[in-house]
Write a protein that holds these residues in place. Sequence first.
Motif, PDB file in Angstrom:
ATOM      1  N   UNK A  99       0.789  -1.225   0.000  1.00  0.00           N
ATOM      2  CA  UNK A  99       0.000   0.000   0.000  1.00  0.00           C
ATOM      3  C   UNK A  99       0.822   1.276   0.000  1.00  0.00           C
ATOM      4  N   UNK A 100       2.155   1.155  -0.151  1.00  0.00           N
ATOM      5  CA  UNK A 100       2.994   2.322  -0.269  1.00  0.00           C
ATOM      6  C   UNK A 100       3.229   3.054   1.043  1.00  0.00           C
ATOM      7  N   UNK A 101       4.022   4.105   0.958  1.00  0.00           N
ATOM      8  CA  UNK A 101       4.320   4.972   2.105  1.00  0.00           C
ATOM      9  C   UNK A 101       4.030   6.407   1.682  1.00  0.00           C
ATOM     10  N   UNK A 102       3.187   7.083   2.443  1.00  0.00           N
ATOM     11  CA  UNK A 102       2.685   8.394   2.049  1.00  0.00           C
ATOM     12  C   UNK A 102       3.756   9.480   2.152  1.00  0.00           C
ATOM     13  N   UNK A 103       3.849  10.292   1.094  1.00  0.00           N
ATOM     14  CA  UNK A 103       4.681  11.483   1.092  1.00  0.00           C
ATOM     15  C   UNK A 103       3.879  12.658   0.542  1.00  0.00           C
ATOM     16  N   UNK A 104       4.331  13.855   0.855  1.00  0.00           N
ATOM     17  CA  UNK A 104       3.801  15.076   0.270  1.00  0.00           C
ATOM     18  C   UNK A 104       4.821  15.609  -0.724  1.00  0.00           C
ATOM     19  N   UNK A 105       4.356  16.138  -1.838  1.00  0.00           N
ATOM     20  CA  UNK A 105       5.223  16.594  -2.921  1.00  0.00           C
ATOM     21  C   UNK A 105       4.990  18.084  -3.156  1.00  0.00           C
ATOM     22  N   UNK A 106       6.055  18.815  -3.338  1.00  0.00           N
ATOM     23  CA  UNK A 106       5.940  20.260  -3.540  1.00  0.00           C
ATOM     24  C   UNK A 106       5.145  20.584  -4.797  1.00  0.00           C
ATOM     25  N   UNK A 107       4.616  21.769  -4.823  1.00  0.00           N
ATOM     26  CA  UNK A 107       3.757  22.190  -5.939  1.00  0.00           C
ATOM     27  C   UNK A 107       4.487  22.095  -7.279  1.00  0.00           C
ATOM     28  N   UNK A 108       5.797  22.354  -7.291  1.00  0.00           N
ATOM     29  CA  UNK A 108       6.559  22.289  -8.539  1.00  0.00           C
ATOM     30  C   UNK A 108       7.134  20.893  -8.807  1.00  0.00           C
ATOM     31  N   UNK A 109       6.779  19.922  -7.972  1.00  0.00           N
ATOM     32  CA  UNK A 109       7.170  18.514  -8.142  1.00  0.00           C
ATOM     33  C   UNK A 109       8.677  18.282  -8.029  1.00  0.00           C
ATOM     34  N   UNK A 110       9.374  19.141  -7.331  1.00  0.00           N
ATOM     35  CA  UNK A 110      10.829  18.966  -7.193  1.00  0.00           C
ATOM     36  C   UNK A 110      11.236  18.383  -5.851  1.00  0.00           C
ATOM     37  N   UNK A 111      10.450  18.636  -4.797  1.00  0.00           N
ATOM     38  CA  UNK A 111      10.824  18.207  -3.452  1.00  0.00           C
ATOM     39  C   UNK A 111       9.681  17.411  -2.822  1.00  0.00           C
ATOM     40  N   UNK A 112      10.026  16.627  -1.818  1.00  0.00           N
ATOM     41  CA  UNK A 112       9.022  15.837  -1.109  1.00  0.00           C
ATOM     42  C   UNK A 112       9.404  15.729   0.355  1.00  0.00           C
ATOM     43  N   UNK A 113       8.428  15.328   1.153  1.00  0.00           N
ATOM     44  CA  UNK A 113       8.664  15.115   2.575  1.00  0.00           C
ATOM     45  C   UNK A 113       7.800  13.939   3.022  1.00  0.00           C
TER      46      UNK A 113
ATOM     47  N   UNK B  72       9.707  26.132   2.004  1.00  0.00           N
ATOM     48  CA  UNK B  72      11.090  25.743   2.346  1.00  0.00           C
ATOM     49  C   UNK B  72      11.342  25.769   3.847  1.00  0.00           C
ATOM     50  N   UNK B  73      10.347  25.358   4.603  1.00  0.00           N
ATOM     51  CA  UNK B  73      10.454  25.332   6.052  1.00  0.00           C
ATOM     52  C   UNK B  73      10.567  23.911   6.601  1.00  0.00           C
ATOM     53  N   UNK B  74      10.845  22.955   5.700  1.00  0.00           N
ATOM     54  CA  UNK B  74      10.968  21.560   6.113  1.00  0.00           C
ATOM     55  C   UNK B  74      12.406  21.119   5.873  1.00  0.00           C
ATOM     56  N   UNK B  75      13.145  20.905   6.932  1.00  0.00           N
ATOM     57  CA  UNK B  75      14.578  20.585   6.797  1.00  0.00           C
ATOM     58  C   UNK B  75      14.819  19.178   6.277  1.00  0.00           C
ATOM     59  N   UNK B  76      13.875  18.267   6.510  1.00  0.00           N
ATOM     60  CA  UNK B  76      14.082  16.870   6.129  1.00  0.00           C
ATOM     61  C   UNK B  76      13.490  16.532   4.757  1.00  0.00           C
ATOM     62  N   UNK B  77      13.303  17.521   3.907  1.00  0.00           N
ATOM     63  CA  UNK B  77      12.785  17.254   2.568  1.00  0.00           C
ATOM     64  C   UNK B  77      13.849  16.580   1.705  1.00  0.00           C
ATOM     65  N   UNK B  78      13.402  15.961   0.615  1.00  0.00           N
ATOM     66  CA  UNK B  78      14.303  15.264  -0.292  1.00  0.00           C
ATOM     67  C   UNK B  78      13.815  15.439  -1.722  1.00  0.00           C
ATOM     68  N   UNK B  79      14.703  15.163  -2.686  1.00  0.00           N
ATOM     69  CA  UNK B  79      14.347  15.316  -4.095  1.00  0.00           C
ATOM     70  C   UNK B  79      13.246  14.328  -4.467  1.00  0.00           C
ATOM     71  N   UNK B  80      12.239  14.817  -5.186  1.00  0.00           N
ATOM     72  CA  UNK B  80      11.135  13.957  -5.598  1.00  0.00           C
ATOM     73  C   UNK B  80      11.517  13.188  -6.856  1.00  0.00           C
ATOM     74  N   UNK B  81      11.329  11.868  -6.819  1.00  0.00           N
ATOM     75  CA  UNK B  81      11.688  10.990  -7.930  1.00  0.00           C
ATOM     76  C   UNK B  81      10.482  10.112  -8.282  1.00  0.00           C
ATOM     77  N   UNK B  82       9.771  10.423  -9.371  1.00  0.00           N
ATOM     78  CA  UNK B  82       8.593   9.635  -9.733  1.00  0.00           C
ATOM     79  C   UNK B  82       8.885   8.156  -9.990  1.00  0.00           C
ATOM     80  N   UNK B  83      10.137   7.838 -10.337  1.00  0.00           N
ATOM     81  CA  UNK B  83      10.461   6.449 -10.677  1.00  0.00           C
ATOM     82  C   UNK B  83      10.404   5.522  -9.462  1.00  0.00           C
ATOM     83  N   UNK B  84      10.448   6.076  -8.254  1.00  0.00           N
ATOM     84  CA  UNK B  84      10.359   5.234  -7.057  1.00  0.00           C
ATOM     85  C   UNK B  84       8.963   5.283  -6.444  1.00  0.00           C
ATOM     86  N   UNK B  85       8.036   5.864  -7.185  1.00  0.00           N
ATOM     87  CA  UNK B  85       6.659   5.972  -6.704  1.00  0.00           C
ATOM     88  C   UNK B  85       5.781   4.865  -7.264  1.00  0.00           C
TER      89      UNK B  85
END
Length: 328
Positions: free
Chosen positions: A11-25, A58-71
Amino acid sequence: MKLASLKHGRDGKLILVSRDLTRAVHADDIAPTLQAALDHWATLAPKLTQRYDALNDNQVSESFAFDPSVCDSPLPRAFQWADGSAYVNHVELVRKARGAQMPESFWTDPLMYQGMSDGFLGPRDEIELVDDAWGCDFEAELAVVTDDVPMHLSADKAGQHIKLLMLVNDVSLRNLIPVELAKGFGFFQSKPASAFSPVAVTPDELGDHWRDHKVHLPMHVTLNGEWFGSPDAGVDMTFDFAQLVAHVAKSRHVSAGTIIGSGTVSNTDRSKGSCCLAEKRMLEIIDQGEAKTPFMTFGDSVTIDMRDSQDASIFGAIEQTVTRYIAE
């Protein structure tokens, strides 16, 4: 909000993705999966929104690059996947290709079938095919995801239960369809696993492009890197999403996490191209007396995307290649 599911278990693991699809948390501390979020949407959506806003600021320090290939699909599996045919122009053309007449009721009562929902394809997963003689086709669609919908709700009220939107590749095996439908019991083998966009978005992310419970933007499709079609999803949609939700709920309560598809996006304006091979083949038959465009075979690839007024992808693209599956 924009939400996605990393590949993780069933069932996956939920993340939130930035509006420009570059970052996630990560958001699995709020809700482990998107289904869990939908089950308690009224309570959890505000918490998810707060973190989403922080990510975009940009107030989330633990964000990471969003990669659709691992979704995975935003909902890697769902309790219900019901696909409609809201673009009746498409229905009429495809039925002509099968030599079937279209009843007048199709203009007033939506078509809908219940598809495979126990496992969806991720947005970059391959379309595995045993035999390319089955006539593999893509179908570019939109879909909505609901919360709990009470039975026999009017279309006027059904729209408030639409919580998310996604893009869909509703894979169809065209050469298996006629035999199945001739049995009078609907699709089954001819409708394998569908794929969904990397992210699901809340309607407010679409701004003025979401109105009248329709998405007023072009659906862009390329086949093997070549333009195939860009019909406007808000044009020629006979039944809007609120009507489709009400149709599903006519005789049953509908559970949170139900996915309802629009059917293949289609315009009567031929210059806009098509969102599936069957429609283009039918137009070739009408214009030239025979279909010249083949169905997909091993190695063929399709891309499905929708972009905003600034040409930025909204949902992320579905990018898939047909590969041979070797049965055990």
